[in-house]
Design a protein around this motif. Structure first.
Motif, PDB file in Angstrom:
ATOM      1  N   GLU A 132       0.825  -1.205   0.000  1.00  0.00           N
ATOM      2  CA  GLU A 132       0.000   0.000   0.000  1.00  0.00           C
ATOM      3  C   GLU A 132       0.866   1.264   0.000  1.00  0.00           C
ATOM      4  OE1 GLU A 132      -3.103   0.118  -0.554  1.00  0.00           O
ATOM      5  OE2 GLU A 132      -3.276  -2.069  -0.606  1.00  0.00           O
ATOM      6  N   ARG A 133       1.939   1.231   0.759  1.00  0.00           N
ATOM      7  CA  ARG A 133       2.832   2.389   0.737  1.00  0.00           C
ATOM      8  C   ARG A 133       3.521   2.513  -0.622  1.00  0.00           C
ATOM      9  NH1 ARG A 133       8.199   3.616   4.489  1.00  0.00           N
ATOM     10  NH2 ARG A 133       8.682   5.625   3.491  1.00  0.00           N
ATOM     11  N   THR A 137       2.503   6.263  -7.099  1.00  0.00           N
ATOM     12  CA  THR A 137       1.503   7.097  -7.773  1.00  0.00           C
ATOM     13  C   THR A 137       1.894   8.570  -7.719  1.00  0.00           C
ATOM     14  OG1 THR A 137      -0.236   5.502  -7.219  1.00  0.00           O
ATOM     15  CG2 THR A 137      -0.933   7.722  -7.846  1.00  0.00           C
ATOM     16  N   GLU A 138       2.359   9.017  -6.558  1.00  0.00           N
ATOM     17  CA  GLU A 138       2.762  10.420  -6.433  1.00  0.00           C
ATOM     18  C   GLU A 138       4.002  10.717  -7.280  1.00  0.00           C
ATOM     19  OE1 GLU A 138       3.284  11.165  -2.321  1.00  0.00           O
ATOM     20  OE2 GLU A 138       1.147  11.048  -1.832  1.00  0.00           O
ATOM     21  N   THR A 144       1.104   4.159  -2.988  1.00  0.00           N
ATOM     22  CA  THR A 144       0.950   5.589  -2.738  1.00  0.00           C
ATOM     23  C   THR A 144       2.163   6.380  -3.228  1.00  0.00           C
ATOM     24  OG1 THR A 144      -0.440   5.137  -0.804  1.00  0.00           O
ATOM     25  CG2 THR A 144       0.568   7.324  -0.966  1.00  0.00           C
TER      26      THR A 144
END
Length: 244
Positions: A221-222, A228-229, A225
């Motif tokens: 999950e990290r 994506t950024e 994130t």
């Protein structure tokens, strides 16, 4: 009665010589014309052959060799500078060196038990046992840190021994929470391993060359994130933080 031979006059002899000369001239002219025709035919044939060969060479030169097209639209030239990776966003080493201590600790515990007992201490066996356990642990950690480690920076993503640029990522697929299997879940994993390593989960990616792959991490999950950024920042043309 026998006919008397007629006397030939000088005029008759002159006419005969002229006729002979005319015949010889005609034969010579005919021969020269034949030779000329042969020469012309040879030249024409040679020119046609040369033209065919030239056309064949031109056609062969126009045909592109097989395998000349590349699927990597971002293939860099050797003269181009390397990409600045920027700051580290997420790092997983893949293996910890504390595992190497398991072998020596087991040997020490066994040695303490033998010393406390009344039996003989098996120094040779304990030494060999400790060397084998330590050597196996070292090889296991080295392999894990090489093949199942991951490193995400502002511009690059390394999975195992394979590194890709975030600019080569076209799409990041959303997580699959349904019962239906998505296409990216059966795609090969980045790195030299075909499947996602154990105790890790994958993220579906579409690369610029059209291939479908999976990025992976323990903390998936990290990774999603941060990736994506970083992908959004690269698409917007923002430089790494150290160069802003």
């Amino acid at each position: 009665m026998t006919a008397a031979p007629q006397d030939r006059t000088p005029a008759d002899e002159t006419g005969a010589e002229d006729a002979s000369s005319a015949g010889t001239g005609t034969d010579e002219a005919t021969g020269e014309q034949a030779v000329g025709d042969d020469t012309t035919g040879d030249d024409t044939t040679g020119d046609a052959t040369t033209g065919d060969d030239t056309a064949g060479d031109d056609a062969a030169g126009d045909v592109a060799p097989r395998g000349s097209a590349t699927l990597d639209p971002r293939k860099k030239h050797k003269s181009e500078p390397p990409v600045d990776p920027g700051e580290t966003l997420l790092y997983e080493p893949g293996g910890s060196w504390w595992v190497v201590a398991i072998g020596p600790v087991l040997v020490l515990v066994t040695l303490a038990m033998e010393i406390a007992g009344k039996g003989r201490i098996h120094w040779e066996v304990l030494t060999i046992f400790g060397v084998i356990l330590t050597g196996f642990s070292v090889l296991q950690v080295i392999a894990a840190r090489q093949h199942v480690s991951m490193h995400l920076t502002e511009t690059t993503l390394r999975e195992g021994t394979q590194t890709i640029e975030i600019a080569d990522i076209v799409k990041i697929f959303p997580a699959s929470h349904g019962t239906e299997t998505q296409d990216w879940e059966s795609a090969p994993a980045l790195g030299e391993l075909h499947a996602v390593p154990r105790r890790r989960k994958g993220i579906g990616l579409r690369l610029a060359n059209g291939s479908l792959v999976q990025a992976w991490a323990r903390d998936v999950e990290r990774l999603r994130t941060e990736l994506t950024e970083a992908h959004l920042a690269v698409k917007m043309g923002l430089p790494p933080k150290g160069r802003r």
